[in-house]
Design a protein around this motif. Structure first.
Motif, PDB file in Angstrom:
ATOM      1  N   GLN A 125       0.866  -1.185   0.000  1.00 47.77           N
ATOM      2  CA  GLN A 125       0.000   0.000   0.000  1.00 47.77           C
ATOM      3  C   GLN A 125       0.896   1.226   0.000  1.00 47.77           C
ATOM      4  O   GLN A 125       1.827   1.313   0.814  1.00 47.77           O
ATOM      5  N   SER A 148      -7.907  -3.020   1.053  1.00 47.37           N
ATOM      6  CA  SER A 148      -8.540  -2.351   2.193  1.00 47.37           C
ATOM      7  C   SER A 148      -8.124  -2.988   3.515  1.00 47.37           C
ATOM      8  O   SER A 148      -7.932  -2.294   4.510  1.00 47.37           O
ATOM      9  N   TYR A 151      -4.609  -1.685   4.188  1.00 48.74           N
ATOM     10  CA  TYR A 151      -4.686  -0.280   4.577  1.00 48.74           C
ATOM     11  C   TYR A 151      -5.135  -0.144   6.038  1.00 48.74           C
ATOM     12  O   TYR A 151      -4.606   0.672   6.784  1.00 48.74           O
ATOM     13  N   LYS A 152      -6.078  -0.969   6.436  1.00 51.76           N
ATOM     14  CA  LYS A 152      -6.583  -0.896   7.814  1.00 51.76           C
ATOM     15  C   LYS A 152      -5.536  -1.307   8.846  1.00 51.76           C
ATOM     16  O   LYS A 152      -5.710  -1.051  10.029  1.00 51.76           O
ATOM     17  N   HIS A 157      -4.256   4.685   9.479  1.00 49.62           N
ATOM     18  CA  HIS A 157      -5.664   4.320   9.672  1.00 49.62           C
ATOM     19  C   HIS A 157      -5.952   4.048  11.145  1.00 49.62           C
ATOM     20  O   HIS A 157      -6.919   4.560  11.699  1.00 49.62           O
ATOM     21  N   LYS A 158      -5.097   3.261  11.775  1.00 55.51           N
ATOM     22  CA  LYS A 158      -5.327   2.881  13.173  1.00 55.51           C
ATOM     23  C   LYS A 158      -5.216   4.054  14.136  1.00 55.51           C
ATOM     24  O   LYS A 158      -5.899   4.088  15.144  1.00 55.51           O
ATOM     25  N   SER A 160      -5.499   7.454  13.229  1.00 53.88           N
ATOM     26  CA  SER A 160      -5.789   8.558  12.303  1.00 53.88           C
ATOM     27  C   SER A 160      -5.771   9.934  12.966  1.00 53.88           C
ATOM     28  O   SER A 160      -5.422  10.924  12.322  1.00 53.88           O
ATOM     29  N   SER A 169      -8.688  13.638   5.231  1.00 57.09           N
ATOM     30  CA  SER A 169      -8.760  12.169   5.129  1.00 57.09           C
ATOM     31  C   SER A 169      -8.131  11.707   3.828  1.00 57.09           C
ATOM     32  O   SER A 169      -7.681  12.491   3.007  1.00 57.09           O
ATOM     33  N   TRP A 175      -9.320   6.678  -3.667  1.00 60.78           N
ATOM     34  CA  TRP A 175      -8.650   5.424  -3.979  1.00 60.78           C
ATOM     35  C   TRP A 175      -8.892   5.134  -5.421  1.00 60.78           C
ATOM     36  O   TRP A 175      -9.123   4.287  -6.005  1.00 60.78           O
TER      37      TRP A 175
END
Length: 175
Positions: A125, A148, A151-152, A157-158, A160, A169, A175
């Protein structure tokens, strides 16, 4: 980088040669990437090929935090302004996933590296800004993992709240 300096009586290859050798090897696959091929073609020992590649990769890894950095508040504002003019309000970058093909099946849990393109790979990513500078990345997950999901697992993301201000964002439409 200090990795290119030693006190040995045998000098290293010139740094540009080590870099060229490493980039050529990383860009090859199969027998084309073999230590023996490079050793024969460059008329250097096999150990020289291995050591040169290790040195270059070590130097790049040490330098990467200086060049791959998350934009500060001011820079994110500028990125957001540029992208808002293109219709991406609040967007401070773009994220995309790709797979990096592997030459062969990994020995451990190889089946999970088999991806939708019917090859063994790892997922990568990459987040970049409006000027195409890489600002974050994550790699190493098996190719079968969806973009996805990978990415998570990224810190942006974790955690943010540490990376985005209110209204900023990497929206789905980016994307």
């Amino acid at each position: 980088d200090p990795v290119f300096h030693n006190l040995s009586r045998r000098p290293q290859l010139p740094i540009p040669h080590q870099l060229a050798l490493t980039l050529e090897r990383l860009g090859s696959n199969g027998n084309g990437a073999s230590v023996g091929r490079f050793s024969r073609n460059l008329k250097v020992g096999r150990g020289t090929v291995i050591k040169a590649c290790r040195r270059v990769i070590q130097a790049i890894n040490r330098l990467s935090p200086n060049f791959i950095v998350w934009p500060d508040e001011c820079r994110r504002g500028k990125i957001s302004d540029v992208l808002a003019a293109e219709g991406f309000t609040g967007c401070v970058g773009f994220v995309d996933g790709t797979t990096i093909p592997l030459y062969q099946r990994p020995a451990t849990d190889g089946e999970v590296y088999w991806d939708r393109k019917k090859q063994y790979s790892i997922n990568c990513q990459i987040v970049c800004d409006c000027d195409k500078y890489v600002t974050a990345f994550m790699t190493g997950w098996p190719g079968s993992c969806g973009d996805s999901m990978v990415y998570k697992q990224m810190k942006i993301h974790k955690e943010s709240d540490k990376y985005f201000d209110h209204g900023e964002s990497l929206p789905i439409q980016c994307w």
